[in-house]
Design a protein around this motif. Structure first.
Motif, PDB file in Angstrom:
ATOM      1  N   THR A 176       0.822  -1.214   0.000  1.00 43.90           N
ATOM      2  CA  THR A 176       0.000   0.000   0.000  1.00 43.90           C
ATOM      3  C   THR A 176       0.848   1.253   0.000  1.00 43.90           C
ATOM      4  OG1 THR A 176      -0.131   0.337   2.405  1.00 43.90           O
ATOM      5  CG2 THR A 176      -1.645  -1.263   1.452  1.00 43.90           C
TER       6      THR A 176
ATOM      7  N   GLY B  15      -1.877  -5.101  -5.832  1.00 43.76           N
ATOM      8  CA  GLY B  15      -3.056  -4.766  -5.059  1.00 43.76           C
ATOM      9  C   GLY B  15      -4.337  -5.326  -5.622  1.00 43.76           C
ATOM     10  N   SER B  16      -4.313  -6.589  -6.063  1.00 42.13           N
ATOM     11  CA  SER B  16      -5.511  -7.249  -6.540  1.00 42.13           C
ATOM     12  C   SER B  16      -6.003  -8.229  -5.485  1.00 42.13           C
ATOM     13  CB  SER B  16      -5.230  -7.998  -7.851  1.00 42.13           C
ATOM     14  OG  SER B  16      -4.900  -7.094  -8.880  1.00 42.13           O
TER      15      SER B  16
ATOM     16  N   ALA C 271      -6.334  -3.227   1.601  1.00 38.72           N
ATOM     17  CA  ALA C 271      -7.078  -2.581   0.516  1.00 38.72           C
ATOM     18  C   ALA C 271      -7.486  -1.177   0.921  1.00 38.72           C
ATOM     19  CB  ALA C 271      -8.306  -3.413   0.151  1.00 38.72           C
TER      20      ALA C 271
ATOM     21  N   TYR D 199      -5.747   1.560  -0.451  1.00 37.98           N
ATOM     22  CA  TYR D 199      -4.986   2.394  -1.367  1.00 37.98           C
ATOM     23  C   TYR D 199      -5.691   3.704  -1.667  1.00 37.98           C
ATOM     24  CZ  TYR D 199      -2.484  -1.945  -2.445  1.00 37.98           C
ATOM     25  OH  TYR D 199      -1.760  -3.083  -2.362  1.00 37.98           O
ATOM     26  N   SER D 200      -7.009   3.679  -1.768  1.00 38.75           N
ATOM     27  CA  SER D 200      -7.725   4.869  -2.197  1.00 38.75           C
ATOM     28  C   SER D 200      -8.050   5.813  -1.058  1.00 38.75           C
ATOM     29  CB  SER D 200      -9.022   4.473  -2.925  1.00 38.75           C
ATOM     30  OG  SER D 200      -9.792   3.604  -2.139  1.00 38.75           O
TER      31      SER D 200
ATOM     32  N   TYR E   8      -6.567  -2.641  -8.098  1.00 39.52           N
ATOM     33  CA  TYR E   8      -6.243  -1.248  -7.832  1.00 39.52           C
ATOM     34  C   TYR E   8      -5.449  -0.626  -8.971  1.00 39.52           C
ATOM     35  CZ  TYR E   8      -4.327   2.879  -5.558  1.00 39.52           C
ATOM     36  OH  TYR E   8      -3.976   4.159  -5.244  1.00 39.52           O
TER      37      TYR E   8
ATOM     38  N   ASN F 156      -6.102   6.172  -8.471  1.00 32.19           N
ATOM     39  CA  ASN F 156      -6.384   6.050  -7.042  1.00 32.19           C
ATOM     40  C   ASN F 156      -7.765   5.442  -6.804  1.00 32.19           C
ATOM     41  OD1 ASN F 156      -5.604   6.268  -4.353  1.00 32.19           O
ATOM     42  ND2 ASN F 156      -6.660   8.223  -4.094  1.00 32.19           N
ATOM     43  N   SER F 157      -8.062   4.388  -7.541  1.00 35.22           N
ATOM     44  CA  SER F 157      -9.365   3.734  -7.423  1.00 35.22           C
ATOM     45  C   SER F 157      -9.244   2.278  -7.846  1.00 35.22           C
ATOM     46  CB  SER F 157     -10.406   4.447  -8.298  1.00 35.22           C
ATOM     47  OG  SER F 157     -10.039   4.396  -9.661  1.00 35.22           O
ATOM     48  N   TYR F 158     -10.319   1.537  -7.615  1.00 36.87           N
ATOM     49  CA  TYR F 158     -10.375   0.120  -7.962  1.00 36.87           C
ATOM     50  C   TYR F 158     -11.320  -0.114  -9.129  1.00 36.87           C
ATOM     51  CZ  TYR F 158      -8.131  -1.178  -3.548  1.00 36.87           C
ATOM     52  OH  TYR F 158      -7.243  -1.329  -2.512  1.00 36.87           O
TER      53      TYR F 158
END
Length: 217
Positions: free
Chosen positions: A42, A110-111, A131, A133-134, A193, A198-200
Motif C-alpha cells: 500500500t 493490489g488485486s 485494501a 490504497y484509495s 487497484y 487512485n481507485s479500484y
C-alpha cells in the motif's frame, strides 16, 4: 531492486512478534539490532529490527512485525517476498495467498478476490486493511470503485473485526452495489487497484455469469 528472500509463513511467523528469516537470505544487515525500513504493497512504511542469534547466526525480523501481520490479516501459508533497493536504502515486501478476512491476494499490484458468502449479503462486505490504497493522505475512509457497467461508487468504510484487521464497507451502499451488479452467493468478486486513478475496478465471476469486458478507468 535485489531479491532478499521468500518464505511461506508458519503459524509462529503469523501469530508471534518475530519472523524467522531463511538462512539463505541476502541483502540484509549483518549487524545485530540494525533497523530496516520496509514499504508494503500500500506504500505504508514499517520499521523492523534485525535480531541475530550469535550462536547460530540466525536472523529474525522483529519490531513492528506483529503489527504488520495484523494490519494485513496475514496467516499461516501466506507467501512473503522481500526486496532491497540500495539506491533508496529501502526494502519492499510483497505477499500473496489467503488472508484472515477470507480474501485472497493475487498479485503484487493490489488485486484481491473473494468468493461471496451469505454473510456478505445479510450484513456488509469486509475488505482487508491492505485494501486502503484509495484513502487520501488524511486517511479519509473512502474507497472508490468502478464496476463493469462503468458506474462510479464511493464507499464509506470503518475499521472492524475482532482484532481490528478489517475495513467494513457502508452497508446500504454495498447492498446497492450488489443489487446493481446482480451479485450472488458463490460468485467471486475481484478488486484491482489502479494507482494512477487512485481507485479500484471490480469484476465478477460465476457459473451463470456471462463474461463481460473489463472497464479500466
Amino acid at each position: 531492486m535485489y531479491f532478499c528472500f521468500e518464505k511461506t509463513l508458519s503459524m509462529s511467523d503469523a501469530t508471534k512478534t518475530i519472523l524467522e528469516v531463511p538462512r539463505y537470505a541476502t541483502n540484509l544487515p549483518e549487524e545485530n539490532k540494525e533497523v530496516v525500513v520496509v514499504k508494503d504493497q500500500t506504500g505504508r512504511k514499517w520499521v523492523f529490527e534485525v535480531a541475530i542469534k550469535n550462536d547460530e547466526k540466525q536472523k529474525r525480523l522483529q519490531g513492528q512485525w506483529s503489527g504488520f501481520t495484523k494490519a494485513h490479516g496475514l496467516m499461516k501459508g501466506v507467501i512473503v517476498k522481500f526486496y532491497f533497493n540500495p539506491i533508496q536504502n529501502l526494502y519492499s515486501v510483497e505477499f500473496e495467498g489467503q488472508l484472515l478476512s477470507g480474501w485472497r491476494i493475487t498479485s503484487r499490484t493490489g488485486s484481491f478476490e473473494k468468493k461471496l458468502s451469505e454473510e456478505d449479503f445479510t450484513g456488509t462486505l469486509d475488505i482487508p486493511l491492505t485494501a486502503s490504497y484509495s484513502l487520501d493522505e488524511n486517511n479519509q475512509p473512502i474507497m472508490v470503485v468502478w464496476d463493469q457497467t462503468g458506474k462510479y461508487w464511493e464507499f464509506q468504510t470503518t475499521i472492524g473485526g475482532g482484532d481490528g484487521n478489517k475495513r467494513l464497507l457502508e452497508r446500504e451502499k454495498w447492498l446497492e452495489f450488489a443489487n446493481h451488479n446482480q451479485l450472488e452467493v458463490g460468485e467471486t468478486l475481484k478488486l484491482r487497484y489502479f494507482p494512477t486513478r487512485n481507485s479500484y475496478s471490480a469484476e465478477y465471476e460465476g457459473h451463470n455469469r456471462i463474461p463481460t469486458l473489463q472497464l479500466y478507468h
